[in-house]
Design an enzyme around this catalytic site. Structure first.
Site, mmCIF file in Angstrom:
data_model
loop_
_atom_site.group_PDB
_atom_site.id
_atom_site.type_symbol
_atom_site.label_atom_id
_atom_site.label_comp_id
_atom_site.label_asym_id
_atom_site.label_seq_id
_atom_site.Cartn_x
_atom_site.Cartn_y
_atom_site.Cartn_z
ATOM 1 C CB THR A 1 -1.547 -10.861 11.673
ATOM 2 O OG1 THR A 1 -0.182 -10.503 11.836
ATOM 3 C CG2 THR A 1 -2.396 -9.600 11.602
ATOM 4 C CB SER B 1 1.770 -3.919 16.452
ATOM 5 O OG SER B 1 1.904 -3.311 15.185
ATOM 6 N N GLY C 1 -0.780 -14.860 3.751
ATOM 7 C CA GLY C 1 -0.440 -15.400 2.441
ATOM 8 C C GLY C 1 -0.789 -16.879 2.408
ATOM 9 N NE ARG D 1 13.823 13.204 -21.309
ATOM 10 C CZ ARG D 1 12.891 13.115 -22.260
ATOM 11 N NH1 ARG D 1 13.040 12.261 -23.272
ATOM 12 N NH2 ARG D 1 11.820 13.882 -22.216
ATOM 13 N N GLY E 1 7.232 11.213 -16.981
ATOM 14 C CA GLY E 1 6.163 10.346 -17.460
ATOM 15 C C GLY E 1 6.646 8.926 -17.699
ATOM 16 C CB THR F 1 2.875 -1.726 7.628
ATOM 17 O OG1 THR F 1 2.466 -2.037 6.299
ATOM 18 C CG2 THR F 1 2.845 -0.231 7.804
ATOM 19 C CD GLU G 1 7.980 -11.199 8.584
ATOM 20 O OE1 GLU G 1 8.795 -11.247 9.505
ATOM 21 O OE2 GLU G 1 7.256 -12.155 8.267
ATOM 22 C CG ASP H 1 3.996 -0.158 12.053
ATOM 23 O OD1 ASP H 1 3.367 0.124 11.033
ATOM 24 O OD2 ASP H 1 4.507 0.697 12.814
#
Lengths: 738, 738
Positions: A173, A179, A212, A345, A435, A456, A458, A460
């Site tokens: 890229t 893309s 990366g 809960r 919360g 998005t 590998e 999009d």
């Protein structure tokens, strides 16, 4: 533990519920209890084995690894600490050896492609950064050497890439092109004089980006560049390029930047790279699909530049495979946390004066979580079939051009669906925990932040779905290349209703366009797998046929007009591709369900059938407007879909915890405080406190109760007073009064 | 700059487009250019002033503040650094004085409630942590002293709360009870002997939880507890309780924990608190709505414990008001970033051989972003009306019980819609920017992470919508208390079509149920504001009437059965409440639009009309299944909704940047690298490079082009050879051959 009276006959259910009436209150209310007499039981152990898929051992071995504290994320680390921790974890993975299964035996691997990915995906349980950084190193950098290189590269570069002596970046890229990989601007120009390639970044937009390992750890990169020799550009090829010396300094001509903080995955050192006339030896070209001789002559086993490009990219499909599996796993984790918590809960009293309701007994809570659980099951089953297909292609067992094309279409259809689903499942799970869901200690927010970019990178998601749509259009065109509209109409009308799965990831596009919305059938029609399949299949095919009809007008148009016409159909095409992916998931779920025997496993068969129906009818409900507009469902039947979904939710509620337990994640994987049973402990403590207070008579009186009592007492007193007054008063005598 | 030929008559548009045909390619394709001859022009300055709402000066003053670097978030800070930074920023806010506008003049404020909130919301531009920590300090802690306390408290506690000498926590929520505040378990028991209240946490679930300022900075708290005196529990009341000494150590009997890392808002030190028989003087009870005399006698100006409780909570509605405004602002920021980038970024060639397409010209990209922009406009306009209502109530100008109830219903309807919308807008914006969207430097991920909890705090969105639904049911019941089903049907049938806004946030529930789906009207029916209003209104009313009809059966049922019946309608009720909120937004948008004069502002009027229609028709498309099932839309008309939306997208495309510019955020507010024009600079540089290469003849040839040329040459050569061969060959003589 199977209750045969009820569950030997799943068909009972069909018989018992013939009226499409809205679910009765008692059918959806909070009164079902798992294990109650008459309720089906789920064989979670057996179901768990099915969910492990076709490489259970590799998956379990990796899952065990992911359960170890040293492999896991520590919340709140700085990105620098996190990056170093993950690099250290990668070294542990090398020692363990699991992640190297896909490599050739000659290099110490096992040539095990499916098992490798299965194990690899489980790393997401430890930390998505670990999964993705491993993916960069072995699934992209080393895999490019393996799949795009030849023996020299395997022998020279693979060992260091495999054992992490050379952390590497996958430099495809660019800032200007993500893309549209075919348009990257980095050049690799062959210099006959020195027999070297000159790698060059001509302008800022051509910087390699989001890589990366590029910001800190990378020592080499597989750089994708336009290969130019003898004045001709032969398109994008990959070259092995060292980028840093042993001190971590950039080599001459190479520069870069750190991408800095990201929305997630901060355990990975993403960064940018640029090259100023950087020279590498001729043999550093990964030359499996295109080579340059000493004299600069270009040769390739694939004559067509377009096919060559797509073949090269196709060897890297495993990234999409593993994202699909990891996304399904992350969805399962999120739902396991939210459903376990939701089943403990309590909030608000409704049907009782003292006990509050378990929140998963609320209809809305079921509506929020259970359809997502059904989709997660569908994603698991579809993923395993996808992985089997991937393994067949990459092992060479079924590796024709058509097989590779089918695999890529499958990847392009499933990866978008499962990654978007993961974000939805994690977000709904986080919200459903209120919360508590926002606390990092309950994992949901961290997982969602890390998974965010899965939609998005590998490929999009929207771009991938367009690839699927184009494939669907091509298949359609092939079928009806010479037929005019009337012929097509005749063809589809005469087509038998056989819609068997074609294995390729693509389904027959010829389809009966019967309006079964006009007949007055009952809701059990919708429970029928055949009806669900018909509705889902019909939608894909009709949408594609519709777009194909519009696009036929492009013939003879100018390029700009044709592009505008295509653009006017873009949204519809993407929706059709998504519908295709949904159908694939539904088919996979149904095949998985078909492996269960209603006689020997009645409970699980029944519950999985409900879950599959929830998935299928959920899709039909989501697209109800389409079915109504196109006359496939009558308004009455469309309404009964929603009513039946409500009923399914009530039926599935008692099995919700079993269904998430079947994923097989232990507390060492979920690592969410609220999923440990702590909520129930706290509530038991509170209930005990109030019970003791009542028993000991120390509970304060309630003003509301007192006020009510006082009002009643006052009313009673008034009544008595009135009566007394009436008694005391002289009786009116009519005569006197007159 | 207005082109009158086209834009003086917005009605032109209605006339010109009578056929409900799908948008023609040229109508949706990437060929419109803002400012092209004949295109309407938006007066962004004037529109910007409208978007600033009713307190423009306060908003601009606060926005200027939010644009200063010292008020802004630094990405990547540890939570400890971030917390200290935000505390420091709060001190700057005190110096500035803006945030204290709502307090009484006696304490140095301005009694300006609307202006205070308007300014306060803008802080989200600097850092949502700053907005929310300010909200904790002045909107909750200090506001509880102001609204629940009396003169003694205002004189004693407000100054420290206002000037930040006493950072404070708002201790309402407990681990065991969030949405159900009435059930909190902390007790405040009056001890006549010492004239003190004893604050006590009876068990773990009663720990106060998620409190901003509790983990580190808080020196006091307004603690909500069951008030017990003379053995009677008078329900939840608030008390002022010091919690830390000047060294930051907990006072005796008080303990707590840090909530640690969260999914966002890490500039706020959320934490837990617990109390072990902590004593405070009797006068620390905030006694506006309930007091305890020295002898322990309880008195209250509100006799009903239920009404008293809701009155107390109602004074704290401003939290929801400001979340609604801040969420709208965050949505606007996200879309401004994504739309500015989308209008510059290019990817893939389509209609040209050399120039790639601007991604916002792709239909899908428009579909993803422009409807969200329309909703953001609706949220802005609805918010301003909400703020005006809030100001009227809190200034005392219109402060009846009914006004307060209406305000709370409005808050419960709008806050869920705008906060969910913000998450959707920020997420879609982040995805639409691809990898760039995932970088913290482009702000989208950070904003989304911070805004995440807005959907569950200050009232969980699903719980709030149930409050709205209950109000709608109550209004319905009041109207038809004594009418049977037949009477109701007659009533609604005879009702005039007048659906004027009622100001209360609730709309008339009596509604014509005309089946206008059966008539063959054209798409311009849908463009008519009256039709949109009718469809949106009808849906709310019909849904509520339907649920009311089902719930009528609850009469005489056991409590458990009635609860189950209610539960079976929960999902539908929440959907009805959401539909009500959507209608309120649509009404607000339409009223804002009505302030524009088509003669003097033709361009803006036209574009805003398209945007309002996109919002209205987007809602109708989203709920198309309902309209079809209930016979409100014919299939043909439902289909034309989508086709017309596609057409609106193409029309709005050229104005998209103007529409986000009108929000008025400068680069100091957006602070996103990709929204600075850098993308266009890079692309211009690349284009220039290629142009020079072509001009200088140094561009490499393309293998694809060469291959095509070679193939053509070969074909031509073959033709020539064939011709030559034909010429050279002896002519066949039929006779000989025979």
């Amino acid at each position: 533990m199977v209750d045969t009276a009820r569950s030997t006959a799943p068909a009972d259910d069909v018989v018992a519920q013939t009226a499409p009436a809205p679910a009765a209150a008692t059918d959806t209310g909070p009164i079902q209890i798992a294990g109650a007499p008459g309720a089906p039981r789920v064989d979670t152990a057996k179901l768990g084995r099915q969910l492990l898929g076709s490489w259970p051992e590799q998956r379990l071995a990796s899952r065990e690894l992911a359960g170890r504290p040293e492999m896991q994320r520590i919340e709140g680390q700085s990105k620098e600490e996190h990056r170093e921790r993950v690099l250290g974890q990668l070294k542990l993975l090398v020692e363990n050896g699991q992640v190297l299964r896909a490599f050739p035996e000659a290099q110490g691997g096992h040539d095990d492609h499916g098992g490798n990915i299965a194990g690899f995906e489980e790393l997401v349980l430890a930390d998505p950064s670990l999964q993705i950084k491993s993916g960069v190193q072995w699934g992209l950098f080393a895999a490019a050497i393996l799949h795009l290189g030849t023996t020299y590269h395997h022998e020279t570069f693979l060992p260091g890439a495999m054992n992490l002596e050379v952390p590497g970046a996958f430099a495809m890229t660019e800032i200007g092109h993500g893309s549209d990989v075919a348009s990257v601007a980095t050049t690799a120009t062959y210099d006959e004089a020195t027999q070297e390639f000159v790698i060059h970044t001509p302008f800022r937009a051509a910087w390699k980006e989001y890589l990366g390992n590029a910001a800190v750890h990378g020592k080499a990169a597989t750089v994708f560049a336009q290969l130019i020799t003898k004045g001709v550009n032969h398109g994008v090829h990959a070259l092995y390029v060292p980028i840093r010396d042993d001190n971590g300094e950039f080599l001459p001509g190479i520069g870069g930047e750190d991408d800095g903080l990201k929305g997630g995955l901060n355990g990975i050192d993403n960064g940018r790279l640029h090259f100023t006339n950087v020279r590498v030896p001729r043999v550093n070209l990964l030359n499996r699909y295109g080579d340059v001789a000493e004299d600069g002559t270009y040769t390739s086993p694939i004559a067509s530049p377009g096919r060559r490009f797509f073949t090269m990219l196709g060897t890297l499909v495993q990234g999409r495979v593993s994202l699909d599996g990891a996304a399904a796993a992350a969805s399962a984790m999120g739902l396991a946390i939210a459903i376990k918590y939701g089943a403990e809960r309590r909030q608000f009293t409704a049907g009782s004066d003292t006990d509050e309701e378990v929140i998963l007994d609320y209809q809305r809570h079921q509506r929020r979580l259970l359809p997502l659980l059904a989709t997660t099951y569908a994603a698991f089953f579809a993923h395993d079939e996808f992985l089997v297909k991937f393994d067949a292609v990459f092992s060479g067992r079924a590796d024709s051009d058509a097989d590779r094309e089918d695999l890529e279409t499958l990847a392009a259809a499933l990866k978008p669906l499962s990654t978007w689903h993961a974000l939805e499942a994690l977000q709904e799970s986080r919200e459903a925990c209120g919360g508590a869901g926002f606390m990092a200690s309950n994992r949901l927010v961290g997982l969602r932040q890390d998974l965010d970019v899965y939609v998005t990178f590998e490929g999009d998601n929207n771009v991938l779905l367009q690839l699927v749509a184009k494939r669907l259009l091509t298949d359609y065109a092939k079928k009806f290349a010479k037929a005019d509209a009337a012929t097509v109409a005749r063809l589809v009308a005469s087509q038998a209703a056989d819609r068997a799965y074609h294995g390729s990831g693509l389904r027959s596009l010829a389809q009966t366009v019967a309006d079964f919305g006009s007949t007055a059938r009952s809701v059990d029609h919708l429970r029928d797998a055949g009806s669900q399949r018909e509705l889902l299949t019909d939608r894909v095919e009709t949408m594609i046929a519709g777009v194909a009809g519009v696009l036929r007008e492009a013939k003879g148009m100018s390029k700009a007009d044709a592009a505008a016409l295509f653009n006017s159909q873009q949204n519809e095409l993407i929706e059709a591709a998504r519908a295709h992916g949904e159908l694939l998931q539904w088919e996979a779920f149904t095949r998985a369900l078909d492996t269960w025997n209603a006689s020997t496993d009645p409970g699980t068969t029944q519950v999985l059938t409900w879950l599959r129906d929830l998935f299928g009818l959920g899709l039909i409900e989501k697209h109800a407007a389409w079915y109504l507009i196109n006359g496939r469902l009558s308004p009455q039947r469309a309404q009964s879909v929603s009513a039946y979904i409500d009923r399914l939710l009530g039926r599935l509620r008692p099995h919700a915890v079993d269904l998430v337990d079947a994923f097989g994640y232990g507390p060492e994987h979920l690592r969410a405080t609220i999923a440990t049973g702590i909520e129930k402990e706290r509530q038991d403590e509170a209930r005990e406190y109030y019970a003791q207070q009542r028993a000991s008579g120390t509970a304060p009186l309630d003003e509301k109760v007192l006020a009510k009592a006082a009002a009643k007492a006052a009313k009673d007193a008034a009544k008595v007073a009135q009566k007394e007054a009436a008694k005391a008063a002289p009786k009116p005598t009519a005569r006197v009064e007159k």
